[in-house]
Scaffold this motif. Structure first.
Motif, PDB file in Angstrom:
ATOM      1  N   LYS A 296       0.681  -0.850  -0.081  1.00 37.91           N
ATOM      2  CA  LYS A 296       0.316  -0.065  -0.076  1.00 37.91           C
ATOM      3  C   LYS A 296       0.886   1.017  -0.145  1.00 37.91           C
ATOM      4  O   LYS A 296       0.628   2.179  -0.520  1.00 37.91           O
ATOM      5  N   ASP A 297       2.163   1.020   0.899  1.00 38.32           N
ATOM      6  CA  ASP A 297       2.507   2.226   1.203  1.00 38.32           C
ATOM      7  C   ASP A 297       3.776   3.073  -1.222  1.00 38.32           C
ATOM      8  O   ASP A 297       3.778   4.201  -0.752  1.00 38.32           O
ATOM      9  N   SER A 298       3.820   1.614  -0.896  1.00 41.46           N
ATOM     10  CA  SER A 298       4.314   1.933  -2.111  1.00 41.46           C
ATOM     11  C   SER A 298       3.586   2.580  -3.454  1.00 41.46           C
ATOM     12  O   SER A 298       3.530   3.669  -4.578  1.00 41.46           O
ATOM     13  N   TYR A 299       2.482   1.806  -3.956  1.00 39.08           N
ATOM     14  CA  TYR A 299       1.532   2.249  -4.403  1.00 39.08           C
ATOM     15  C   TYR A 299       1.199   3.291  -4.269  1.00 39.08           C
ATOM     16  O   TYR A 299       0.904   4.303  -5.265  1.00 39.08           O
ATOM     17  N   LEU A 300       0.824   4.015  -2.938  1.00 42.96           N
ATOM     18  CA  LEU A 300       0.175   5.110  -2.485  1.00 42.96           C
ATOM     19  C   LEU A 300       1.348   5.909  -3.327  1.00 42.96           C
ATOM     20  O   LEU A 300       1.055   7.183  -3.748  1.00 42.96           O
ATOM     21  N   ALA A 301       2.544   6.354  -3.190  1.00 46.42           N
ATOM     22  CA  ALA A 301       3.815   7.517  -3.080  1.00 46.42           C
ATOM     23  C   ALA A 301       3.563   7.053  -4.830  1.00 46.42           C
ATOM     24  O   ALA A 301       3.708   8.217  -4.978  1.00 46.42           O
TER      25      ALA A 301
ATOM     26  N   GLU B 286      15.024  10.700 -14.261  1.00 46.43           N
ATOM     27  CA  GLU B 286      15.668  11.485 -12.943  1.00 46.43           C
ATOM     28  C   GLU B 286      15.678  11.664 -11.356  1.00 46.43           C
ATOM     29  O   GLU B 286      16.319  12.331 -10.936  1.00 46.43           O
ATOM     30  N   GLY B 287      14.586  10.587 -10.735  1.00 46.62           N
ATOM     31  CA  GLY B 287      14.870  11.185  -9.409  1.00 46.62           C
ATOM     32  C   GLY B 287      13.751   9.623  -9.278  1.00 46.62           C
ATOM     33  O   GLY B 287      13.709   8.757 -10.323  1.00 46.62           O
ATOM     34  N   VAL B 288      13.890   8.925  -7.754  1.00 48.02           N
ATOM     35  CA  VAL B 288      13.028   8.052  -7.301  1.00 48.02           C
ATOM     36  C   VAL B 288      11.842   8.236  -6.630  1.00 48.02           C
ATOM     37  O   VAL B 288      12.165   9.335  -5.391  1.00 48.02           O
ATOM     38  N   VAL B 289      10.923   6.987  -6.679  1.00 45.35           N
ATOM     39  CA  VAL B 289       9.627   7.731  -6.120  1.00 45.35           C
ATOM     40  C   VAL B 289       9.627   6.630  -4.411  1.00 45.35           C
ATOM     41  O   VAL B 289      10.603   5.199  -4.903  1.00 45.35           O
ATOM     42  N   THR B 290       9.887   7.014  -3.535  1.00 47.03           N
ATOM     43  CA  THR B 290       9.576   6.196  -1.904  1.00 47.03           C
ATOM     44  C   THR B 290       8.612   5.800  -1.237  1.00 47.03           C
ATOM     45  O   THR B 290       7.578   7.124  -1.592  1.00 47.03           O
ATOM     46  N   GLY B 291       8.491   4.643  -0.790  1.00 48.71           N
ATOM     47  CA  GLY B 291       6.910   5.069   0.613  1.00 48.71           C
ATOM     48  C   GLY B 291       7.135   5.287   1.549  1.00 48.71           C
ATOM     49  O   GLY B 291       6.476   4.582   2.760  1.00 48.71           O
ATOM     50  N   ALA B 292       8.703   5.433   1.591  1.00 49.02           N
ATOM     51  CA  ALA B 292       9.268   6.149   3.452  1.00 49.02           C
ATOM     52  C   ALA B 292       8.044   6.834   4.157  1.00 49.02           C
ATOM     53  O   ALA B 292       7.893   7.944   3.149  1.00 49.02           O
TER      54      ALA B 292
ATOM     55  N   ALA C 186      -0.837   1.828  10.563  1.00 45.63           N
ATOM     56  CA  ALA C 186      -0.525   1.415   9.283  1.00 45.63           C
ATOM     57  C   ALA C 186       0.633   0.317   9.240  1.00 45.63           C
ATOM     58  O   ALA C 186       1.422   0.393   7.860  1.00 45.63           O
ATOM     59  N   GLY C 187       0.944  -0.410  10.605  1.00 45.98           N
ATOM     60  CA  GLY C 187       2.596  -1.219   9.831  1.00 45.98           C
ATOM     61  C   GLY C 187       3.216  -0.438   9.934  1.00 45.98           C
ATOM     62  O   GLY C 187       4.418  -1.499   9.651  1.00 45.98           O
ATOM     63  N   GLU C 188       3.724   0.450   9.941  1.00 41.36           N
ATOM     64  CA  GLU C 188       5.139   0.870  10.173  1.00 41.36           C
ATOM     65  C   GLU C 188       6.593   0.312  10.910  1.00 41.36           C
ATOM     66  O   GLU C 188       7.223   0.468  10.435  1.00 41.36           O
ATOM     67  N   GLY C 189       5.461  -0.214  11.910  1.00 38.17           N
ATOM     68  CA  GLY C 189       6.451  -1.154  12.898  1.00 38.17           C
ATOM     69  C   GLY C 189       6.788  -2.136  12.153  1.00 38.17           C
ATOM     70  O   GLY C 189       8.099  -3.416  12.602  1.00 38.17           O
TER      71      GLY C 189
ATOM     72  N   GLN D  40       0.483   8.150  10.332  1.00 37.82           N
ATOM     73  CA  GLN D  40      -0.483   6.456  10.005  1.00 37.82           C
ATOM     74  C   GLN D  40      -1.738   6.515   9.263  1.00 37.82           C
ATOM     75  O   GLN D  40      -2.467   6.199   8.872  1.00 37.82           O
ATOM     76  N   GLU D  41      -2.384   7.106  10.740  1.00 36.75           N
ATOM     77  CA  GLU D  41      -4.554   7.507   9.990  1.00 36.75           C
ATOM     78  C   GLU D  41      -4.364   8.195   8.893  1.00 36.75           C
ATOM     79  O   GLU D  41      -5.649   7.207   8.597  1.00 36.75           O
ATOM     80  N   THR D  42      -3.899   8.972   8.864  1.00 33.68           N
ATOM     81  CA  THR D  42      -3.963   9.686   7.424  1.00 33.68           C
ATOM     82  C   THR D  42      -3.763   8.815   5.941  1.00 33.68           C
ATOM     83  O   THR D  42      -4.506   9.059   5.159  1.00 33.68           O
ATOM     84  N   LEU D  43      -2.644   7.834   6.400  1.00 29.31           N
ATOM     85  CA  LEU D  43      -2.364   7.212   5.221  1.00 29.31           C
ATOM     86  C   LEU D  43      -3.469   6.232   4.678  1.00 29.31           C
ATOM     87  O   LEU D  43      -3.503   6.219   3.332  1.00 29.31           O
TER      88      LEU D  43
END
Length: 224
Positions: free
Chosen positions: A11-16, A91-97, A180-183, A127-130
């Motif tokens: 979900k994070d990499s897709y949303l980014a 020219e750049g890289v997108v991350t879900g960090a 959101a599972g950040e841990g 994380q709630e907003t994500l």
């Protein structure tokens, strides 16, 4: 700007990627396939099925294998991003960090070394907003991994919808998990979203679970 997306299928990499697509060109997906399920840097559940997501997105994918040895796996990440630069002129890289300085600083250094922009559209988002963004943007994802008390095997394969999000926020209050599972409490896999041209259908799967830790193994899937 032409961007490559560090893409795990979750979900994070897709949303980014979704946010980046609003103002930039998505040239390729950059995926690390780690043989270490406990990689310090990379998402591993269902990673082999990102090939189907790439087909649905109609965005070419570069896959780099790694043994997942701490710090050494960064050499494989460097090689992957360099391939994106050479093959697709990114020219750049997108991350879900989201909040991990361990991940973000290491990716930033690689981008600096390759003279690339590092774009972290989710950085410091709550994380709630994500989780709310997933619903608002019609991003359908399922839980493919759990690693914390009190998650049981019924969470594996569960769709991240409003009811699921409500339960995750309750667990934040009762068990202090990151909703959101950040841990690392949960891992996810996107099966349908606005940028997809076809929905992914999971035909067969297996659950592996013990002691509050488990994963959903996708055995067979196809584009609907």
């Amino acid at each position: 700007m032409k961007l490559g997306v560090l893409f795990s299928g979750g979900k994070d990499s897709y949303l980014a990627m979704h946010i980046a697509s609003e103002t930039h060109e998505l040239s390729c997906l950059l995926t690390i396939n780690s043989s270490n399920p406990d990689s310090w840097m990379f998402h591993t559940p269902a990673i082999e099925w990102t090939k189907l997501q790439s087909q649905s997105l109609k965005i070419p994918q570069i896959i780099q294998n790694t043994k997942g040895v701490q710090e050494m796996e960064l050499d494989d990440l460097f090689e992957l991003i360099e391939k994106g630069k050479n093959q697709y002129s990114i020219e750049g890289v997108v991350t879900g960090a989201l909040a991990s300085t361990y991940q973000s600083t290491r990716i930033q250094k690689i981008c600096n070394d390759l003279n690339l922009w590092c774009f972290n559209p989710l950085w410091q988002m709550s994380q709630e907003t994500l989780l709310e963004e997933l619903i608002e943007n019609n991003i359908e994802s399922i839980i493919t991994g759990v690693a914390a008390e009190p998650f049981d095997d019924e969470w594996l394969g569960r769709e991240i919808n409003l009811e699921c999000i409500s339960d995750l926020i309750k667990l934040k209050e009762s068990h202090r998990i990151n909703p959101a599972g950040e841990g690392g409490e949960i891992e996810s896999f996107v099966i349908n979203a606005p940028l997809f041209n076809s929905r992914l259908e999971i035909i067969q799967s297996k659950i592996h679970y013990s002691n509050y830790s488990g994963r959903l193994e996708i055995v067979e899937a196809s584009l609907k």
